[in-house]
Every structure is written in structure tokens, then in C-alpha cells.
Design a protein around this motif. Structure first.
Motif, PDB file in Angstrom:
ATOM      1  N   THR A 156      -1.434   9.761   3.242  1.00  0.00           N
ATOM      2  CA  THR A 156      -2.360   9.119   4.173  1.00  0.00           C
ATOM      3  C   THR A 156      -2.057   7.649   4.417  1.00  0.00           C
ATOM      4  O   THR A 156      -2.499   7.093   5.422  1.00  0.00           O
ATOM      5  N   GLY A 157      -1.347   6.999   3.487  1.00  0.00           N
ATOM      6  CA  GLY A 157      -1.070   5.579   3.640  1.00  0.00           C
ATOM      7  C   GLY A 157      -2.266   4.686   3.413  1.00  0.00           C
ATOM      8  O   GLY A 157      -2.222   3.489   3.716  1.00  0.00           O
ATOM      9  N   ARG A 159      -5.129   2.409   1.443  1.00  0.00           N
ATOM     10  CA  ARG A 159      -5.101   1.462   0.340  1.00  0.00           C
ATOM     11  C   ARG A 159      -5.767   2.081  -0.885  1.00  0.00           C
ATOM     12  O   ARG A 159      -6.592   2.985  -0.771  1.00  0.00           O
ATOM     13  N   HIS A 297       0.287   0.437  -3.863  1.00  0.00           N
ATOM     14  CA  HIS A 297       0.590  -0.185  -2.572  1.00  0.00           C
ATOM     15  C   HIS A 297       1.985   0.204  -2.090  1.00  0.00           C
ATOM     16  O   HIS A 297       2.238   0.253  -0.877  1.00  0.00           O
ATOM     17  N   ARG A 300       1.831   3.100   0.210  1.00  0.00           N
ATOM     18  CA  ARG A 300       1.471   2.749   1.594  1.00  0.00           C
ATOM     19  C   ARG A 300       2.724   2.335   2.367  1.00  0.00           C
ATOM     20  O   ARG A 300       2.894   2.697   3.529  1.00  0.00           O
ATOM     21  N   HIS A 301       3.599   1.592   1.698  1.00  0.00           N
ATOM     22  CA  HIS A 301       4.877   1.211   2.303  1.00  0.00           C
ATOM     23  C   HIS A 301       5.728   2.462   2.580  1.00  0.00           C
ATOM     24  O   HIS A 301       6.336   2.592   3.650  1.00  0.00           O
ATOM     25  N   PHE A 303       4.740   5.581   3.066  1.00  0.00           N
ATOM     26  CA  PHE A 303       4.119   6.305   4.173  1.00  0.00           C
ATOM     27  C   PHE A 303       4.496   5.662   5.507  1.00  0.00           C
ATOM     28  O   PHE A 303       4.916   6.349   6.448  1.00  0.00           O
ATOM     29  N   THR A 304       4.340   4.358   5.594  1.00  0.00           N
ATOM     30  CA  THR A 304       4.608   3.647   6.838  1.00  0.00           C
ATOM     31  C   THR A 304       6.063   3.796   7.259  1.00  0.00           C
ATOM     32  O   THR A 304       6.358   4.131   8.416  1.00  0.00           O
ATOM     33  N   THR A 305       6.969   3.572   6.321  1.00  0.00           N
ATOM     34  CA  THR A 305       8.393   3.608   6.635  1.00  0.00           C
ATOM     35  C   THR A 305       8.844   4.989   7.088  1.00  0.00           C
ATOM     36  O   THR A 305       9.466   5.146   8.150  1.00  0.00           O
ATOM     37  N   VAL A 317       1.048   5.374  13.689  1.00  0.00           N
ATOM     38  CA  VAL A 317       1.128   4.931  12.290  1.00  0.00           C
ATOM     39  C   VAL A 317       0.126   3.809  12.045  1.00  0.00           C
ATOM     40  O   VAL A 317      -0.557   3.781  11.022  1.00  0.00           O
ATOM     41  N   ARG A 321      -3.058   3.876   9.447  1.00  0.00           N
ATOM     42  CA  ARG A 321      -3.194   2.818   8.447  1.00  0.00           C
ATOM     43  C   ARG A 321      -4.474   2.003   8.638  1.00  0.00           C
ATOM     44  O   ARG A 321      -4.886   1.259   7.742  1.00  0.00           O
TER      45      ARG A 321
END
Length: 353
Positions: A156-157, A159, A297, A300-301, A303-305, A317, A321
Motif C-alpha cells: 500500500t505504501g 506510512r 519507511h 514506502r520507498h 512501493f513508490t519506486t 502512485v 501515497r
């Protein structure tokens, strides 16, 4: 508790006063011990004229933002940057509460926190982990809670605080036995959106949400509905099958299964879970910092990448987020079914072997 407090509006021991109020607010012993360790360290720094750079003993009630900044500075190099931020947040909460109840006149940490937010590296160079390697990492997580927390973050990305703040009402699971045991997905925002998670921007540290005072803040600019794919659904259903009864009437999704049995997981507990498994993998070293260590964290990086590379759609994206402004997020909110969900399900990586 190791400390005694006075009960007036001008306590002789303000740290003890605050810790006693944490008891009244129902905070766990582990949470109180964490606060006490940090606040007593700050108090000792102020009291030691040889240690603090001001050459005289100072009481917490008399501390200015410069005293607080000096203490935060002493932490750097001694603990990791993420721990510095955590300790600063504890001190900020202490002063905010004491100001709110009228014991202190002001919160000197407000300016310090603003300064820290401006100096934190928002995009450090990080360890690169490919999907097959992360899949192997997930396969080694045998505890249903640990696997559910980690896969939720990776899929899910969100926090760490947002994951901790999830309640059962925020999670919709269609055609699942879990619906017979729990009242899942009762939020109106999830109507017509099966197998999804509602992430609200509202829960804030120290404030009450859904009948419970929260120990973490959601930092979303707007509410977000995140799809749940088949893999995340599988690990959540497995977790719910063994989830203990909740202490809180808010019915948190993730609860402690050892210390703090049945209590909402807090970010410190999630970081401990991730750190333990990352150390076993060689992905975490004390003092390693964000460029080396795998933390919540980091997920989260990750997931985003990986999702951005697969979709080529930065807007979706950013929506997932919770980072986008109203005009952009409204586009995806109204097009959730045929834009967000379809794109997500077509591109989300597989983590289960």
C-alpha cells in the motif's frame, strides 16, 4: 511507576506529572517507559551545567527552543536520525500536553520541530532491493501479524503511523470468513469498493479518533482508498483468524500478540518488528542510517519506486501515497473503479511465493 508526582497545577516534577497522566490516559507500560527514558535524559541534560552549553542548571519549565535544539544536537551521532526524530517527537508531545493543561506557558519544541522538518533529507539514496529478493524476505516471515504488517506496508505504501491507525472499519474484505467474526469495512467511504482500505487524514498524535487517543499521526493531505489485492487479502484474513480481542473499542486492525496483548500496535512496535527481521537478513545495522537500513519507511520507498516504474503513472502512485492536492486527487477519487483499481491490480508486484 518509579516516580511520584504532585497533583497541583505547578508540579515539582513535571516529567512525573506527565507520566502519571499517561497512566490515566491508559498508555501501556512500554509506552510510558519509552517516554520516561527520553524525558529523563532531557531533564538530566538541562540539570547538568557541565553538559549543557549554557553553563547553568535549567528546569524543563524554563527551557527555551535553544535549550531544546542543543539537546537534540547532542543526540546526533549517538543515535540514528530516525531515533532523533522520535525522541524530538516525544519531547514535543510532553511540552504540548503540559502547555495544554496549563502547567507550562508555551511549547519551545514547536519551532524545533519546524526546523527539523526543513532539514530532514526527504529523498536519501537508499539500498536497492528487487522484487524477487523482497519476495524471499516476506517468505521468511512466519508470524501472521508480522507478515500482515509488512505486506500491508509493501503493498500500500502507507506510512507506519497510518498502518497503526487502521481500524477494522477501515478494511473491506469481500467474500471472507472474517466478515462473520468482525464488523469490517463499515465506513461509508467503502460502500461499493470491496477489498479496499480507507486511509483517513484525520488521526493525529494525542487526539481522539473513533473513541481512542492515538499514538501516531496520519499525514495524508486527503483521504485515500487503497485497493487490496489477492495476496494482501490472504495475509490479512490469516491474521484476522488469530487476532486477539482488542482492548480498545475502536477495534484496531493490528494488535500486540506478546507484550501489550490486544493493544493497538504503535509505530515503535512496528519498527521493532521490521528491524528484527531486517537484521536477520543483513539489511539493518545500528548506525547504518536511511541509506543502508531497511525500515518501515523503506517499504514506502519500495512501493513508490516499483509501482511507478511498472505503471508509468505518477499521478496514481501519488494518489495511493496520499501526497497529491485536491484537484488531482478528485480525478482519481471519482474514477476509482476503472482508473485506480484496474491500474493497481494490473501492475502491483507479487510478494508471496
Amino acid at each position: 511507576m518509579a516516580t511520584e508526582t504532585t497533583t497541583g497545577d505547578d508540579p515539582d516534577d513535571p516529567v512525573g506529572y506527565f507520566l502519571q497522566d499517561l497512566v490515566f490516559h491508559g498508555k501501556t507500560e512500554r509506552t510510558r517507559q519509552s517516554y520516561e527514558r527520553v524525558l529523563r535524559r532531557f531533564e538530566s541534560f538541562l540539570a547538568d551545567a557541565d553538559e549543557n552549553p549554557f553553563g547553568r542548571s535549567i528546569q524543563p519549565v524554563d527551557a527555551t527552543h535553544r535549550h531544546c535544539m542543543a539537546w537534540v544536537h547532542t543526540l546526533r551521532g549517538d543515535v540514528e536520525p530516525s531515533t532523533v526524530a522520535t525522541y524530538a517527537a516525544y519531547l514535543h508531545r510532553f511540552y504540548a500536553y503540559m502547555t495544554q493543561v496549563g502547567v507550562f506557558e508555551s511549547n519551545p519544541m514547536t519551532l524545533v520541530m519546524e526546523e527539523m522538518d526543513e532539514t530532514i533529507d526527504k529523498d536519501p539514496t537508499r539500498r536497492e532491493i528487487d522484487v524477487p529478493t523482497m519476495r524471499t524476505f516476506v517468505a521468511e516471515l512466519t508470524h501472521p501479524l508480522h507478515r500482515a504488517v509488512v505486506v500491508t506496508l509493501l503493498k500500500t505504501g502507507m506510512r507506519v503511523g497510518e498502518a497503526c491507525n487502521l481500524d477494522l472499519r477501515d478494511v473491506a474484505l469481500s467474500d471472507s470468513d472474517a466478515n462473520e467474526a468482525y464488523d469490517l469495512g463499515s465506513r461509508g467511504e467503502l460502500d461499493g469498493r470491496p477489498d479496499s482500505i480507507f486511509v483517513s487524514p484525520e488521526p493525529s498524535f494525542g487526539e481522539t479518533s473513533n473513541g481512542e487517543e492515538r499514538t501516531a499521526s496520519n499525514k495524508r493531505k486527503r483521504a485515500t482508498v487503497v485497493p487490496i489485492d489477492a495476496e494482501l487479502k490472504r495475509v490479512l484474513v490469516r491474521w484476522l483468524a488469530i487476532r486477539p480481542d482488542a482492548v480498545s473499542p475502536a477495534e484496531p486492525l493490528f494488535l500486540g500478540t506478546s507484550e501489550g496483548w490486544g493493544e493497538r500496535l504503535d509505530p515503535e512496535a512496528v519498527r521493532h518488528i521490521v528491524e528484527t527481521h531486517a537484521r536477520e537478513r543483513g539489511w539493518y545495522r545500528t548506525g547504518g542510517g536511511a541509506s543502508e537500513n531497511v525500515t518501515p519507511h523503506y517499504f514506502r520507498h519500495f512501493f513508490t519506486t516499483h509501482l511507478r516504474d511498472r505503471t508509468g503513472d505518477r499521478g496514481i502512485v501519488k494518489y495511493l501515497r496520499g501526497d497529491v492536492a485536491d484537484d488531482i486527487i478528485d480525478t482519481y477519487t471519482h474514477n476509482w473503479g476503472d482508473k485506480v483499481r484496474e491500474t493497481y491490480e494490473a501492475n502491483i508486484y507479487s510478494l508471496l511465493e
